[in-house]
Design a protein around this motif. Structure first.
Motif, PDB file in Angstrom:
ATOM      1  N   UNK A   1     -12.407  -3.829  11.066  1.00 26.52           N
ATOM      2  CA  UNK A   1     -12.701  -2.547  10.434  1.00 26.52           C
ATOM      3  C   UNK A   1     -11.737  -2.333   9.285  1.00 26.52           C
ATOM      4  N   UNK A   2     -12.124  -1.468   8.339  1.00 26.41           N
ATOM      5  CA  UNK A   2     -11.230  -1.192   7.213  1.00 26.41           C
ATOM      6  C   UNK A   2     -11.371   0.242   6.730  1.00 26.41           C
ATOM      7  N   UNK A   3     -10.232   0.773   6.328  1.00 18.40           N
ATOM      8  CA  UNK A   3     -10.157   2.042   5.619  1.00 18.40           C
ATOM      9  C   UNK A   3      -8.973   1.947   4.681  1.00 18.40           C
ATOM     10  N   UNK A   4      -9.224   1.987   3.371  1.00 20.73           N
ATOM     11  CA  UNK A   4      -8.179   1.787   2.364  1.00 20.73           C
ATOM     12  C   UNK A   4      -7.746   3.124   1.774  1.00 20.73           C
ATOM     13  N   UNK A   5      -6.440   3.258   1.569  1.00 21.24           N
ATOM     14  CA  UNK A   5      -5.857   4.480   1.034  1.00 21.24           C
ATOM     15  C   UNK A   5      -4.821   4.126  -0.027  1.00 21.24           C
ATOM     16  N   UNK A   6      -4.439   5.118  -0.817  1.00 21.54           N
ATOM     17  CA  UNK A   6      -3.361   4.954  -1.777  1.00 21.54           C
ATOM     18  C   UNK A   6      -2.138   5.721  -1.324  1.00 21.54           C
ATOM     19  N   UNK A   7      -0.962   5.085  -1.384  1.00 20.65           N
ATOM     20  CA  UNK A   7       0.262   5.803  -1.028  1.00 20.65           C
ATOM     21  C   UNK A   7       0.866   6.443  -2.279  1.00 20.65           C
ATOM     22  N   UNK A   8       1.899   7.281  -2.134  1.00 24.89           N
ATOM     23  CA  UNK A   8       2.461   7.978  -3.299  1.00 24.89           C
ATOM     24  C   UNK A   8       3.053   7.058  -4.360  1.00 24.89           C
ATOM     25  N   UNK A   9       3.362   5.815  -3.983  1.00 24.77           N
ATOM     26  CA  UNK A   9       3.929   4.865  -4.936  1.00 24.77           C
ATOM     27  C   UNK A   9       2.851   4.144  -5.738  1.00 24.77           C
ATOM     28  N   UNK A  10       1.585   4.382  -5.387  1.00 25.81           N
ATOM     29  CA  UNK A  10       0.505   3.702  -6.076  1.00 25.81           C
ATOM     30  C   UNK A  10       0.099   2.392  -5.426  1.00 25.81           C
ATOM     31  N   UNK A  11       0.684   2.081  -4.267  1.00 24.17           N
ATOM     32  CA  UNK A  11       0.321   0.883  -3.517  1.00 24.17           C
ATOM     33  C   UNK A  11      -0.870   1.181  -2.611  1.00 24.17           C
ATOM     34  N   UNK A  12      -1.673   0.171  -2.328  1.00 23.01           N
ATOM     35  CA  UNK A  12      -2.844   0.349  -1.470  1.00 23.01           C
ATOM     36  C   UNK A  12      -2.483  -0.096  -0.056  1.00 23.01           C
TER      37      UNK A  12
END
Length: 315
Positions: A248-259
């Motif tokens: 399964x997958x769910x992709x997000x962005x962190x505050x540093x701009x990393x995925x």
């Protein structure tokens, strides 16, 4: 397990038997905000912190699975793999020299959070790799409790300018196996029964594509996504289920701009029966559920990352 030194004139073979992907370190100007995100929203727990750096754990006994350190630009700090014993670290150093791979740090006690005994070297694109043993363990948290907390670092996807050279180094030198291909665009490599712990994506520059954290179950996976939504953080892509790896997958962005990615139910490989296959790069195979659709231009741009030449340890 002890690996004998190579016979003179023979191929040196893999440097060690890697047991697992231990941790990843990232460097970013937004280290404080990123550490806050991974602790209070993503679900990791800090085990140690110092000026400009935080080490965070999941529910497993691994001392930490993520290191976030203050730096001038987004970059990979290092990727750490575990081996069984300090003797294997010493043997790996011997074999690295036989491969013509110079050491950044000779075998010895590691002066870092969690300690241990290890060495460091770089891959062909100047990524820092660490092999370690006897790293301090932490008390296991209940991995099957109701709390939606990542169990471990599942995999790291790396953008590469030469996917064939990258695969050659990680298989020939590090002893990893290629589980599957996504056409000639992505390669999925394993070091244990998990379908992949490293994946390479053919790209225009070297960088981190994303880092994935494994949830104990699909229920934890969905509740983790729900917690992020409660904090106003919505998926960049997902939820869905990939073809290669069946995870399964769910992709997000962190505050540093990393995925960063939540994942679960990663396919387990039977070494005696597994056949590597080449998957077509079509939406119905990148998401078997059909819920996420193809990744957007924004997702692809974020996953392209910041060009990273490495070498910060030389400065």
């Amino acid at each position: 397990m002890s690996m004998l030194p190579p016979t003179p004139g023979a191929s040196p073979g893999p440097i060690a038997r890697l047991r697992s992907l231990r941790s990843v370190a990232v460097r970013t100007p937004d280290a404080a905000a990123a550490a806050e995100f991974y602790q209070h929203i993503w679900g990791l727990n800090p085990v140690e912190a110092d000026t400009g750096v935080t080490w965070l754990r999941g529910t497993s006994p691994e001392h930490h699975i993520l290191e976030v350190r203050r730096a001038d630009a987004n970059a990979l700090g290092k990727i750490a793999f575990s081996v069984a014993t300090p003797r294997e670290v010493d043997e790996a150093a011997f074999r690295l020299r036989a491969h013509g791979v110079p050491l950044v740090a000779e075998p010895g006690p590691l002066d870092q959070a969690g300690g241990g005994y290890g060495l460091r070297f770089t891959d062909p694109e100047n990524r820092l790799i660490e092999l370690s043993a006897d790293v301090e363990a932490v008390v296991v948290r209940d991995p099957n409790g109701l709390e939606a907390v990542p169990r471990k670092l599942a995999h790291v996807v790396l953008n590469t300018v030469d996917i064939d050279a990258a695969c050659d180094f990680y298989t020939r030198v590090l002893g990893m196996r290629i589980s599957d291909w996504s056409e000639h665009q992505m390669a999925f490599l394993r070091c244990n029964s998990d379908h992949h712990v490293i994946a390479f994506n053919q790209a225009d520059w070297t960088s981190v594509n994303h880092m994935a954290y494994e949830m104990p179950s699909i229920d934890h996976f969905m509740r983790g996504i729900g917690r992020l939504r409660h904090h106003g953080v919505t998926p960049l892509w997902g939820p869905g289920r990939h073809g290669p790896g069946n995870n399964t997958f769910g992709y997000f962005g962190d505050p540093a701009g990393l995925v960063c990615e939540y994942t679960s139910e990663v396919e387990q490989v039977d070494e005696d029966a597994w056949l590597c296959r080449v998957w077509r790069r079509v939406p119905e195979l990148s998401d078997l559920w059909g819920t996420a659709g193809p990744p957007s231009t924004d997702v692809r741009t974020r996953m392209a990352g910041t060009p990273d030449a490495g070498g910060w340890w030389e400065k």
